[in-house]
Motif scaffolding. Structure first.
Motif, PDB file in Angstrom:
ATOM      1  N   LYS A   8       0.835  -1.211   0.000  1.00 20.25           N
ATOM      2  CA  LYS A   8       0.000   0.000   0.000  1.00 20.25           C
ATOM      3  C   LYS A   8       0.866   1.257   0.000  1.00 20.25           C
ATOM      4  CE  LYS A   8      -4.730  -0.206   1.184  1.00 20.25           C
ATOM      5  NZ  LYS A   8      -5.791   0.506   1.895  1.00 20.25           N
ATOM      6  N   ALA A   9       1.896   1.263   0.830  1.00 14.81           N
ATOM      7  CA  ALA A   9       2.758   2.436   0.934  1.00 14.81           C
ATOM      8  C   ALA A   9       3.464   2.724  -0.382  1.00 14.81           C
ATOM      9  CB  ALA A   9       3.783   2.228   2.058  1.00 14.81           C
ATOM     10  N   ARG A  10       3.733   1.671  -1.148  1.00 12.10           N
ATOM     11  CA  ARG A  10       4.386   1.850  -2.444  1.00 12.10           C
ATOM     12  C   ARG A  10       3.394   2.226  -3.547  1.00 12.10           C
ATOM     13  NH1 ARG A  10       9.709   0.101  -2.836  1.00 12.10           N
ATOM     14  NH2 ARG A  10      10.529  -0.741  -0.886  1.00 12.10           N
ATOM     15  N   LYS A  21     -10.118  -9.170   4.833  1.00 13.18           N
ATOM     16  CA  LYS A  21      -9.716 -10.584   4.840  1.00 13.18           C
ATOM     17  C   LYS A  21      -8.292 -10.744   4.295  1.00 13.18           C
ATOM     18  CE  LYS A  21     -11.110 -15.168   3.100  1.00 13.18           C
ATOM     19  NZ  LYS A  21     -11.039 -15.834   4.409  1.00 13.18           N
ATOM     20  N   ILE A  22      -7.987 -10.018   3.221  1.00 12.94           N
ATOM     21  CA  ILE A  22      -6.651 -10.114   2.641  1.00 12.94           C
ATOM     22  C   ILE A  22      -5.612  -9.592   3.624  1.00 12.94           C
ATOM     23  CG2 ILE A  22      -5.141  -9.204   0.817  1.00 12.94           C
ATOM     24  CD1 ILE A  22      -7.605  -9.292  -1.049  1.00 12.94           C
ATOM     25  N   ARG A  23      -5.891  -8.465   4.247  1.00 12.89           N
ATOM     26  CA  ARG A  23      -4.954  -7.929   5.234  1.00 12.89           C
ATOM     27  C   ARG A  23      -4.722  -8.943   6.369  1.00 12.89           C
ATOM     28  NH1 ARG A  23      -2.972  -3.194   7.578  1.00 12.89           N
ATOM     29  NH2 ARG A  23      -4.032  -1.778   6.165  1.00 12.89           N
ATOM     30  N   ASP A  24      -5.795  -9.534   6.852  1.00  8.63           N
ATOM     31  CA  ASP A  24      -5.683 -10.494   7.944  1.00  8.63           C
ATOM     32  C   ASP A  24      -4.862 -11.714   7.514  1.00  8.63           C
ATOM     33  OD1 ASP A  24      -6.577 -11.479  10.662  1.00  8.63           O
ATOM     34  OD2 ASP A  24      -7.422 -13.065   9.401  1.00  8.63           O
ATOM     35  N   MET A  25      -5.119 -12.217   6.300  1.00  8.69           N
ATOM     36  CA  MET A  25      -4.363 -13.375   5.809  1.00  8.69           C
ATOM     37  C   MET A  25      -2.876 -13.063   5.716  1.00  8.69           C
ATOM     38  SD  MET A  25      -6.458 -15.441   2.843  1.00  8.69           S
ATOM     39  CE  MET A  25      -6.255 -14.157   1.631  1.00  8.69           C
ATOM     40  N   THR A 216      -5.391  -6.823  -7.367  1.00  5.07           N
ATOM     41  CA  THR A 216      -4.710  -6.368  -8.574  1.00  5.07           C
ATOM     42  C   THR A 216      -3.805  -5.191  -8.240  1.00  5.07           C
ATOM     43  OG1 THR A 216      -6.468  -4.823  -9.225  1.00  5.07           O
ATOM     44  CG2 THR A 216      -6.613  -7.090 -10.059  1.00  5.07           C
ATOM     45  N   PHE A 217      -2.856  -4.976  -9.137  1.00  3.63           N
ATOM     46  CA  PHE A 217      -1.848  -3.951  -8.915  1.00  3.63           C
ATOM     47  C   PHE A 217      -1.867  -2.929 -10.040  1.00  3.63           C
ATOM     48  CE2 PHE A 217      -0.581  -7.661  -6.580  1.00  3.63           C
ATOM     49  CZ  PHE A 217      -0.329  -7.114  -5.334  1.00  3.63           C
ATOM     50  N   ALA A 218      -1.469  -1.721  -9.683  1.00  2.00           N
ATOM     51  CA  ALA A 218      -1.432  -0.638 -10.658  1.00  2.00           C
ATOM     52  C   ALA A 218      -0.508  -1.018 -11.811  1.00  2.00           C
ATOM     53  CB  ALA A 218      -0.941   0.641  -9.982  1.00  2.00           C
ATOM     54  N   LEU A 219      -0.877  -0.617 -13.006  1.00  2.00           N
ATOM     55  CA  LEU A 219      -0.043  -0.860 -14.177  1.00  2.00           C
ATOM     56  C   LEU A 219       1.089   0.169 -14.200  1.00  2.00           C
ATOM     57  CD1 LEU A 219      -2.848  -1.503 -16.827  1.00  2.00           C
ATOM     58  CD2 LEU A 219      -1.578  -3.194 -15.482  1.00  2.00           C
ATOM     59  N   LEU A 220       2.201  -0.226 -14.783  1.00  2.00           N
ATOM     60  CA  LEU A 220       3.368   0.650 -14.850  1.00  2.00           C
ATOM     61  C   LEU A 220       3.159   1.639 -15.993  1.00  2.00           C
ATOM     62  CD1 LEU A 220       6.106   0.935 -13.399  1.00  2.00           C
ATOM     63  CD2 LEU A 220       7.089  -0.509 -15.181  1.00  2.00           C
ATOM     64  N   THR A 221       2.835   2.879 -15.649  1.00  2.00           N
ATOM     65  CA  THR A 221       2.533   3.886 -16.675  1.00  2.00           C
ATOM     66  C   THR A 221       3.327   5.162 -16.432  1.00  2.00           C
ATOM     67  OG1 THR A 221       0.670   4.744 -15.377  1.00  2.00           O
ATOM     68  CG2 THR A 221       0.180   3.041 -17.017  1.00  2.00           C
ATOM     69  N   THR A 222       3.445   5.974 -17.491  1.00  2.00           N
ATOM     70  CA  THR A 222       4.072   7.285 -17.386  1.00  2.00           C
ATOM     71  C   THR A 222       3.080   8.252 -16.740  1.00  2.00           C
ATOM     72  OG1 THR A 222       3.295   7.887 -19.589  1.00  2.00           O
ATOM     73  CG2 THR A 222       5.473   6.873 -19.442  1.00  2.00           C
ATOM     74  N   SER A 223       3.507   9.478 -16.518  1.00  2.00           N
ATOM     75  CA  SER A 223       2.647  10.465 -15.863  1.00  2.00           C
ATOM     76  C   SER A 223       1.405  10.796 -16.687  1.00  2.00           C
ATOM     77  CB  SER A 223       3.426  11.750 -15.579  1.00  2.00           C
ATOM     78  OG  SER A 223       3.913  12.310 -16.794  1.00  2.00           O
ATOM     79  N   ASP A 224       1.473  10.584 -18.016  1.00  2.00           N
ATOM     80  CA  ASP A 224       0.299  10.861 -18.856  1.00  2.00           C
ATOM     81  C   ASP A 224      -0.515   9.600 -19.161  1.00  2.00           C
ATOM     82  OD1 ASP A 224       2.094   9.649 -20.516  1.00  2.00           O
ATOM     83  OD2 ASP A 224       2.102  11.211 -22.058  1.00  2.00           O
ATOM     84  N   GLY A 225      -0.235   8.507 -18.405  1.00  2.00           N
ATOM     85  CA  GLY A 225      -1.059   7.311 -18.499  1.00  2.00           C
ATOM     86  C   GLY A 225      -0.646   6.290 -19.536  1.00  2.00           C
ATOM     87  N   VAL A 272      10.778   2.435   1.602  1.00  3.95           N
ATOM     88  CA  VAL A 272       9.875   3.518   1.196  1.00  3.95           C
ATOM     89  C   VAL A 272      10.303   4.852   1.804  1.00  3.95           C
ATOM     90  CG1 VAL A 272       7.495   4.344   1.296  1.00  3.95           C
ATOM     91  CG2 VAL A 272       7.937   1.931   0.915  1.00  3.95           C
ATOM     92  N   GLU A 273      10.770   4.819   3.051  1.00  3.91           N
ATOM     93  CA  GLU A 273      11.168   6.064   3.719  1.00  3.91           C
ATOM     94  C   GLU A 273      12.301   6.743   2.959  1.00  3.91           C
ATOM     95  OE1 GLU A 273      11.127   3.074   5.136  1.00  3.91           O
ATOM     96  OE2 GLU A 273       9.308   3.178   6.351  1.00  3.91           O
ATOM     97  N   GLU A 274      13.256   5.968   2.448  1.00  4.30           N
ATOM     98  CA  GLU A 274      14.368   6.544   1.678  1.00  4.30           C
ATOM     99  C   GLU A 274      13.874   7.138   0.362  1.00  4.30           C
ATOM    100  OE1 GLU A 274      17.788   4.047   1.166  1.00  4.30           O
ATOM    101  OE2 GLU A 274      17.603   3.185   3.179  1.00  4.30           O
ATOM    102  N   ILE A 275      12.931   6.461  -0.256  1.00  4.69           N
ATOM    103  CA  ILE A 275      12.394   6.963  -1.528  1.00  4.69           C
ATOM    104  C   ILE A 275      11.605   8.251  -1.307  1.00  4.69           C
ATOM    105  CG2 ILE A 275      10.873   6.450  -3.474  1.00  4.69           C
ATOM    106  CD1 ILE A 275      11.521   3.454  -2.993  1.00  4.69           C
TER     107      ILE A 275
END
Length: 410
Positions: A8-10, A21-25, A216-225, A272-275
């Motif tokens: 989530k943080a990323r 449920k997913i968090r608990d698992m 599902t995870f975000a797709l790797l896109t540029t700033s304009d999608g 994440v903190e370094e980034i």
């Protein structure tokens, strides 16, 4: 920080079926999960890399990945994110492509000592009796509901083949098989796989009465999608023979300023903190330091520390001192390229893979985008004399602002 909070943080998580449920698992169990990879080419590419990074995050947190090679589903072709039907491949090509994936995945995910499993859905899909499959599996799917899925809905105007319409059933059946054999409880994938993942979850519920989950995870896109991982020469591959470690490094080194922090969060294991501390570099020259860190870390993950260091040193030599590094991409030109001791610049560029055709090279020259040994080429029909190679045994071709290539003669 739990792996759920880490993802989530990323900014990686896009959708979930059962968040609590997913968090608990993920916080209280050792979960077996899977991601599928259809072998539609003989190498994985940058889009696949994101999924493997996520698998590694999950594995390091104690969960067990199943990497599913889609030797069966690739026979049909996933319509998700497509405007037209995929080309049909032979069984031999699909098997070869799947075999090529194995070593590349092992660079990111640890398959030793049963820490991860690799399976191929050809093992259970190719031997199915079609009528039995329709009776046992197809009966659980509503055509009306399937047609509302984005992967099908977006294709209806241009045409959706019946063979592609079967894809959702096949991927859903994968989840059922993996649940029965390995106790798999969670399917992960890119956000374009949401409809297929939902299909698998509902199939497991209807057949076994068991609740499984999807994320599902975000797709790797540029700033304009726009999807990342493409260059003028095509996809950015993980196979070093298709995209050299240097070119791979340079792709990330040239990331647009607005996307660097996101890519660092998505594609590296830097805390994440370094980034987040690097976010203050936006709008300053230090953003180039972040780009170099990104390029080095991603290249190290895919090609190893030695190749990452060589690529970084080569780039620094080229862009810092303007000299030709030994690690710069290079091509040895054949004698047939020369006539009366000269070779056309356009022919050299095609031979070096810098352009697909002489016409494309000529247009680039006309636009002022080609230099040889720091001298701009202005004539689209210019030729290079063999004597130009005599001092160093090579010439350096610069394409655009950032692509350098060394052409040698034997």
């Amino acid at each position: 920080m739990s792996v759920f909070d880490e993802l989530k943080a990323r900014g990686l998580i896009a959708q979930m079926t059962h968040e609590d449920k997913i968090r608990d698992m993920l916080e209280n169990e050792k979960v077996t999960f899977y991601i599928g990879f259809d072998p539609t080419a003989d190498s994985l590419h940058v889009g696949h890399l994101l999924q493997m990074i996520i698998m590694s995050h999950m594995q390091k947190a104690g969960h067990k990945p199943i990497a599913l090679i889609g030797g069966g589903t690739a026979m049909v072709g996933d319509p998700s994110g497509r405007t037209d039907m995929r080309s049909m491949m032979t069984k031999e090509t699909i098997k070869h492509n799947g075999d090529c994936f194995v070593g590349q995945m092992a660079n990111v995910v640890d398959f030793s000592d049963d820490k991860a499993i690799m399976v191929n859905n050809a093992d259970w899909l190719l031997g199915l009796n079609y009528v039995d499959f329709l009776r046992d599996i197809g009966v659980h799917f509503s055509v009306n509901r399937m047609l509302t899925a984005e992967c099908f809905k977006s294709r209806l105007e241009k045409g959706l083949s019946f063979i592609e319409f079967n894809y959702m059933l096949m991927q859903s059946y994968d989840f059922l098989c993996l649940n029965e054999k390995y106790g798999c409880k969670l399917e992960l994938g890119g956000d374009d796989q949401w409809s297929n993942i939902i299909g698998g979850i509902e199939l497991v519920r209807k057949v076994k009465g068991e609740e499984v989950c999807g994320m599902t995870f975000a797709l790797l896109t540029t700033s304009d999608g726009k999807k990342m991982g493409k260059t003028m020469g095509g996809a950015v591959w993980l196979d070093p023979k298709k995209t050299s470690p240097y070119d791979f490094y340079q792709y990330w080194r040239n990331t647009e300023d607005a996307s660097v922090i996101k890519c660092l969060k998505f594609l590296t294991f830097i805390p994440v903190e370094e980034i987040e501390a690097m976010e203050s570099w936006q709008g300053t020259s230090k953003i180039n330091d972040a780009k170099e860190i990104l390029a080095y870390e991603v290249t190290k993950i895919v090609h190893g520390e030695e190749e990452a260091t060589k690529a970084r040193d080569a780039a620094r030599a080229i862009f810092g001192a303007g000299v030709a590094s030994a690690d710069m991409p290079s091509t040895t030109l054949s004698d047939e390229l020369f006539t009366d001791g000269k070779a056309e610049v356009t022919s050299i560029m095609v031979a070096c893979g810098l352009c697909k055709s002489k016409g494309e090279a000529r247009r680039l020259i006309d636009q002022g985008g080609v230099s040889i040994d720091d001298v701009k080429v202005t004539d689209g029909f210019a030729a290079v004399d063999k004597e130009a190679f005599s001092e160093n045994g090579f010439i350096v071709i610069k394409k655009g602002k950032k692509v350098y290539h060394k052409a040698l003669i034997g």
